[in-house]
Design a protein around this motif. Structure first.
Motif, PDB file in Angstrom:
ATOM      1  N   LEU A 607      13.844   9.135 -10.563  1.00  0.00           N
ATOM      2  CA  LEU A 607      13.207   7.847 -10.808  1.00  0.00           C
ATOM      3  C   LEU A 607      13.888   6.778  -9.966  1.00  0.00           C
ATOM      4  O   LEU A 607      15.116   6.691  -9.934  1.00  0.00           O
ATOM      5  N   ILE A 609      13.570   2.507  -9.085  1.00  0.00           N
ATOM      6  CA  ILE A 609      12.975   1.202  -9.390  1.00  0.00           C
ATOM      7  C   ILE A 609      13.405   0.245  -8.289  1.00  0.00           C
ATOM      8  O   ILE A 609      14.605   0.055  -8.057  1.00  0.00           O
ATOM      9  N   ARG A 613      10.064  -4.096  -9.058  1.00  0.00           N
ATOM     10  CA  ARG A 613       9.888  -3.353 -10.302  1.00  0.00           C
ATOM     11  C   ARG A 613       8.872  -2.220 -10.163  1.00  0.00           C
ATOM     12  O   ARG A 613       8.312  -1.752 -11.148  1.00  0.00           O
ATOM     13  N   VAL A 615       8.162   1.537  -9.860  1.00  0.00           N
ATOM     14  CA  VAL A 615       8.854   2.767 -10.239  1.00  0.00           C
ATOM     15  C   VAL A 615       8.248   3.918  -9.444  1.00  0.00           C
ATOM     16  O   VAL A 615       7.021   4.016  -9.316  1.00  0.00           O
ATOM     17  N   LEU A 659       5.152   7.732 -16.946  1.00  0.00           N
ATOM     18  CA  LEU A 659       5.167   6.383 -16.385  1.00  0.00           C
ATOM     19  C   LEU A 659       4.250   5.437 -17.150  1.00  0.00           C
ATOM     20  O   LEU A 659       4.524   4.237 -17.235  1.00  0.00           O
ATOM     21  N   CYS A 663       4.906   1.534 -17.747  1.00  0.00           N
ATOM     22  CA  CYS A 663       4.307   0.774 -16.652  1.00  0.00           C
ATOM     23  C   CYS A 663       2.978   0.163 -17.063  1.00  0.00           C
ATOM     24  O   CYS A 663       2.317   0.635 -17.993  1.00  0.00           O
ATOM     25  N   GLN A 689       3.760   6.740  -8.662  1.00  0.00           N
ATOM     26  CA  GLN A 689       4.276   5.371  -8.690  1.00  0.00           C
ATOM     27  C   GLN A 689       3.599   4.552  -9.777  1.00  0.00           C
ATOM     28  O   GLN A 689       2.497   4.868 -10.233  1.00  0.00           O
ATOM     29  N   LEU A 692       6.633  -1.427 -13.357  1.00  0.00           N
ATOM     30  CA  LEU A 692       7.262  -1.528 -14.667  1.00  0.00           C
ATOM     31  C   LEU A 692       6.702  -2.717 -15.439  1.00  0.00           C
ATOM     32  O   LEU A 692       6.557  -3.818 -14.901  1.00  0.00           O
ATOM     33  N   SER A 698      15.280  -1.386 -17.040  1.00  0.00           N
ATOM     34  CA  SER A 698      15.513  -0.178 -16.249  1.00  0.00           C
ATOM     35  C   SER A 698      16.015   0.985 -17.098  1.00  0.00           C
ATOM     36  O   SER A 698      15.540   2.114 -16.973  1.00  0.00           O
ATOM     37  N   CYS A 701      13.294   2.261 -19.260  1.00  0.00           N
ATOM     38  CA  CYS A 701      12.351   3.046 -18.464  1.00  0.00           C
ATOM     39  C   CYS A 701      12.851   4.481 -18.303  1.00  0.00           C
ATOM     40  O   CYS A 701      12.091   5.439 -18.479  1.00  0.00           O
TER      41      CYS A 701
END
Length: 800
Positions: A607, A609, A613, A615, A659, A663, A689, A692, A698, A701
Motif C-alpha cells: 500500500l 499513499i 492521498r 492510495v 480500498l 476510499c 488505486q 483516501l 494513513s 487505511c
C-alpha cells in the motif's frame, strides 16, 4: 436514459471480500454523496432477526444479499436470510450466496457446480424471451448482444431439477464441451425477489451497472415511482462496517474507532479536536539538497559511514537502537534509497497487549493497552503528529515512522476474527515494531543526496496542552510522560546536516564484503506434508468455504556466526528488488534469540499513499521461474495462463473491496490489470488505486486493508481462519505482514513481506507459499514454493 431514483439500500454483507465492490456499480450511476447517503453495507451478524425487523426494515427500501463463503442451507453461514426472503417485506436482490439463498428459501437444493470455477470469465445468456431483471429498458439499452461475459466465483449452484414452481430461471451460463450450463439468474414469480449467481461487481464482469439499474427500477415501481426517497437514518449509518466521508475539509479523526478487538464500526468524521488545533504548527519538515556532492559514492559506503557505525546517536558513542536502509534495488523501476537511525522504537506484543518503549542507553518502559487496540492507539497518535505539521504533505519519506506490522496483527484488524492467539499465548513476540525518525538521508533515483528532518517549530516539547476541553491522545501523552520529544532542535538539525556533509565529502570505502554464501535452508514441512495441505485447501474450496487460499510454509537455517548485514549485502546483489530493505534491531529479543534483523527482497507493494492521498496497491499473483534461453516465452505463457490470471483476478477484486472500505467509492479504479513484470522470477502484477476518504488516516487505511489480500486468499476472513488450521496453528510472524514507512505527513509506502529472510539471534527463516485454487496441481504448487525460496537464497537442502 436517467437512472432510477436511488432508494435507501442496505447491503447485507456475509463477510465476503467482494461485497464493497457493489458500491462501484452505484457510483457508475450516482455521485458519491448520494450513494453514501442512501447505501449502507452492514455485516450480516450486526443484528439478530428480531432487531433487524424492528430497527432496520422500517427504515430502508430494498436489500441486497451479498456473496459470501459457505452454504445457504447452513444457518451459521446464512443467518436469518431465509426468514427474510420468505417474509419478502421489500424488494431483494441476491448475489452468489444471496442468489443461492433464494433457491433454498423456497425449496430448491444446492449441489456442486459441474465445473468449479473461481475468477474465470464465462458467457451468460438470459432466457428467451427475456424476463425479470433482463427485461427492462435499462438492460435493453446496455447492449444488443444476447450473450455477455461475467466473472463467476462459485463451487456450489442451485440444482435446476429442484427449482420450485414459484421460482423461474432468468439466465443460464453458455455451455461448451468442457463446461455444462448452470443456473445464473432467478426470480420469484409473485414477490419482488431476484438473484444472480455470477458477480456483476467484478472488475472483469460486463453490464453490471445495467443489472443494478434494472433492480432499482423495480424498487421504484414497487413504491409507485416516488419523486425521491429519504436519506438513511443515522442509527443505520452508524451500523456500517466501515464508513467513509466525502466533501469534508477536516483532518482524519484522532478518535479510536473502537475499544473492541474487532471493531464493528469506524466513526464518521468528527470535528478536529481543539487540542489538535493548538498543536498545529509545532512541527516542521526541513530538507537540504546536496546537488552533486557524493554522487559518485556507493550507497553501501554511505550507509556504513552514517548508520552502520554509531553515528545515529548524538555523540557517536552509543550504538543506534536500530539501523534502517530502505534500499530499493531494481533494474527496471527507478526508486530511492533512505538511510536512518530511529530515535526510539515502540514494539507491541499481542499476547500481553503490551507496548514497550526502547531507547538507546535507557531501560525500557511499558504500557498495557487493556481497553483499545494497538491499531487505534497508534493511529490516533500518528494523526496527532500529522495535525501538528505546519507544512503541506510532500512526496516520499520526510521523517516519521518506519517499521513493520507482523501477520498476526490481523487479530486486531480483521472484523469478525475471533480465534485465540496461536501457540504459547504468554510468549511475548514482537508483533509490531515502529521507530520514530526525525533525521534521515535519502538518495534520489538520479543519485542526488538529500537530507531531511522533522524539527520542532516552537521551544520545548511540542503539544503543550492548555485546553481543558481537548481530548487525550494516549500514545502522545504516554511518550511525553517518559521524556520523548518529537522533532529535532535546530541545533540537532544543523549537526546532522554537517555530519552528512562530512560523510559525503570524505569518502569512506567499506571493508565489508557480502557473505560468501547463504546458509542452507531446509523446509519445516516436507513436500508430502505440504501437498496434503494443498489437498485440504482444495476440498474446502470444493465445499464452497473459500475461492482461493494462500497456503504458506517456512524454511529455516541457523548460523552461529551470523552477520546479518553481510548476508543482506549478498541478498541485494543476488536478488535485487524494488522493496529491498535492511532493518537491524540489535536490542530486541524474541523467543528465538536476541537481536532481530529483516533482510527483504520483496518486489510487491502492499500500500502506498501519496501527498494527494491517493492510495495504490499492487498485488502479485502468478509466478514462474525465469529461463536463459526461453525467458520471454515463459513470461508470455504465464501472462496467458487461465489459472494464473484467475488467481490474480480474485485478489484484485478483493483489494478493490479493501480500498472501498477507506476510499471515496468513485475513485477506486484498476489502471493496470494482470500485467507481466519480471525480476528474479516472472510475476503477474495488477495496480489498484483510490483516493483516501477525508475521515480516514494513513494507519487506519492500513488497518482496514490488513492483512495483505495476496497473503490470505478470498474471502479474506474465512480464508484466514481456515489457514490457521491448515498451517497447524503456526505463526507466520513478520512474513506475510508489511514493512516500510509512514511519514509524519501521512505519505506512506509499505511492501508485502515476501522473499525475506528474518534473523532472530542465530536462527534464520524465510516464508513462502502460493495461492491454492480448485485448479491447483499439488506438485506444481510445491515446485512454485521452492522456486520462490530459491530465487532468494539459492540452493535448498533436499527435502523428503
Amino acid at each position: 436514459m436517467s437512472p432510477p431514483v436511488l432508494p435507501r439500500t442496505l447491503i447485507l454483507d456475509y463477510y465476503d471480500s467482494y461485497t464493497n465492490n457493489l458500491l462501484c456499480l452505484f457510483t457508475q450511476l450516482y455521485n458519491d454523496v448520494e450513494v453514501l447517503q442512501k447505501v449502507v453495507v452492514i455485516k450480516a451478524d450486526k443484528y439478530n432477526w428480531l432487531e433487524f425487523q424492528e430497527q432496520v426494515l422500517p427504515n430502508i427500501d430494498c436489500i441486497i444479499l451479498s456473496p459470501g463463503p459457505g452454504r445457504p442451507d447452513n444457518p451459521s453461514d446464512i443467518g436469518y436470510a431465509l426468514e427474510l426472503l420468505r417474509s419478502h417485506p421489500m424488494p431483494i436482490l441476491g448475489v452468489c450466496l444471496g442468489h443461492q439463498a433464494i433457491g433454498v428459501a423456497f425449496g430448491a437444493k444446492i449441489i456442486n457446480t459441474p465445473k468449479i470455477t473461481h475468477g474465470h470469465v464465462v458467457p451468460i445468456s438470459p432466457v428467451s424471451p427475456k424476463i425479470g431483471l433482463f427485461d427492462s429498458p435499462f438492460w435493453h439499452s446496455s447492449g444488443i448482444e444476447n450473450e455477455f461475459e461475467v466473472v463467476v466465483y462459485n463451487s456450489l449452484t442451485v440444482d435446476p431439477s429442484t427449482i420450485p414452481t414459484e421460482l423461474e430461471v432468468t439466465a443460464w451460463s453458455v455451455s461448451n464441451s468442457d463446461r455444462p450450463s448452470t443456473v445464473q439468474g432467478l426470480r420469484h414469480r409473485q414477490y419482488p425477489i431476484w438473484g444472480v449467481q455470477y458477480h456483476p461487481e467484478s472488475i472483469s464482469s460486463t453490464r453490471g451497472a445495467a443489472l443494478l439499474q434494472s433492480f432499482l427500477l423495480n424498487v421504484n415501481q414497487h413504491y409507485s415511482s416516488p419523486s425521491s426517497f429519504p436519506p438513511l437514518h443515522s442509527h443505520i449509518v452508524s451500523s456500517c462496517a466501515y464508513r467513509v466521508s466525502v466533501a469534508s475539509r477536516s483532518r482524519p479523526s484522532t478518535r479510536p474507532s473502537s475499544a473492541l478487538p474487532t471493531p464493528p464500526v469506524t466513526p464518521s468524521p468528527s470535528r478536529t479536536p481543539s487540542r489538535i488545533g493548538q498543536r498545529r504548527g509545532t512541527l516542521r519538515l526541513l530538507e537540504k539538497r546536496l546537488g552533486d556532492v557524493g554522487k559518485q559514492l556507493r550507497t553501501q559506503d554511505v550507509f556504513e559511514s552514517l548508520v552502520g557505525g554509531a553515528l545515529g546517536s548524538k555523540k557517536g558513542k552509543e550504538r543506534a537502537i536500530a539501523e534502517v536502509w530502505l534500499d530499493g534495488q531494481t533494474p527496471t523501476r527507478s526508486t530511492t534509497t533512505s538511510l536512518a537511525t530511529p530515535q526510539f522504537l515502540i514494539t507491541y506484543s499481542l499476547a500481553t497487549k503490551k507496548v514497550t518503549l526502547h531507547r538507546s542507553g535507557r531501560t525500557t518502559s511499558h504500557i498495557v493497552l487493556s481497553e483499545t487496540t494497538f491499531w487505534d492507539w497508534f493511529s490516533a497518535g500518528s494523526q496527532t503528529l500529522t495535525a501538528a505539521l505546519s507544512d503541506s504533505p510532500a512526496e516520499g519519506w520526510r521523517g516519521g515512522w518506519v517499521g513493520y506490522f507482523g501477520y498476526e496483527m490481523k487479530t486486531e484488524s480483521l472484523q469478525g476474527y475471533k480465534r485465540p492467539l496461536r501457540g504459547d499465548r504468554q510468549e511475548e513476540e514482537v508483533d509490531a515494531c515502529w521507530g520514530w525518525v526525525d533525521r534521515l538521508t535519502e538518495r534520489t533515483s538520479a543519485g542526488e543526496w538529500v537530507v531531511r528532518g522533522v524539527t520542532q517549530d516552537t521551544a520545548g516539547l511540542p503539544f503543550t496542552n492548555t485546553d481543558d476541553e481537548g481530548e487525550d491522545i494516549p500514545m502522545i501523552d504516554w511518550l511525553r510522560s517518559h521524556g520523548v520529544a518529537f522533532g529535532t532542535t535546530s541545533e540537532e538539525w544543523q549537526e546532522y546536516v554537517q555530519l552528512v556533509g562530512t560523510a559525503l565529502n570524505n569518502p569512506f570505502t567499506s571493508s565489508k564484503k557480502p557473505a560468501s554464501s547463504f546458509p542452507t535452508f531446509r523446509p519445516n514441512a516436507t513436500g508430502a506434508d505440504y501437498r496434503e495441505r494443498i489437498d485440504a485447501c482444495r476440498e474446502a474450496i470444493r465445499q464452497g468455504e473459500s475461492y482461493e487460499l494462500t497456503l504458506t510454509t517456512r524454511f529455516s537455517a541457523s548460523s552461529p556466526d551470523l552477520d546479518p548485514y553481510s548476508l543482506y549485502l549478498r541478498l541485494r546483489s543476488f536478488n535485487p528488488a524494488y522493496y529491498s530493505t535492511y532493518f537491524n534491531f540489535p536490542t530486541l529479543t524474541t523467543p528465538r534469540g536476541k537481536g532481530l534483523s529483516i533482510l527483504s527482497s520483496s518486489p510487491e507493494r502492499f500500500l502506498k499513499i501519496d501527498k494527494s492521498r491517493r492510495v495504490e496497491m499492487m498485488p502479485i499473483k502468478g509466478t514462474r521461474a525465469r529461463g536463459k534461453k526461453v525467458d520471454e516465452q515463459i513470461g508470455e505463457e504465464l501472462r496467458t495462463d487461465h489459472k494464473e490470471r484467475a488467481e490474480n483476478l480474485m485478489i484484485v477484486d478483493l483489494i478493490r473491496s479493501d480500498l472501498l472500505s477507506c476510499c471515496t467509492p468513485s475513485t477506486v479504479s484498476v489502471p493496470k490489470l494482470i500485467a507481466l513484470e519480471s525480476y528474479g522470477v516472472h510475476n503477474l502484477v495488477t495496480t489498484v488505486q483510490g483516493t483516501l476518504a477525508e475521515n480516514v488516516g494513513s494507519v487506519e487505511c492500513v488497518r482496514r486493508c490488513y492483512p495483505p489480500g495476496s497473503m490470505t486468499g478470498a474471502p479474506k476472513l474465512r480464508s484466514v481462519q481456515m489457514l490457521d488450521d491448515f498451517e497447524g496453528e503456526k505463526r507466520r510472524g513478520i512474513y506475510s505482514g508489511c514493512l516500510g514507512y509512514i511519514s509524519v505527513d501521512g505519505v506512506s509506502d509499505l511492501s508485502v513481506v515476501i522473499r525475506t529472510i528474518v534473523a532472530e539471534g542465530e536462527n534464520l527463516s524465510i516464508g513462502a507459499g502460493g495461492a491454492i485454487t480448485w485448479l491447483s496441481d499439488r506438485d506444481k504448487e510445491w515446485e512454485e514454493v521452492l522456486t520462490k525460496v530459491g530465487s532468494v537464497v539459492g540452493k535448498l537442502e533436499e527435502n523428503q
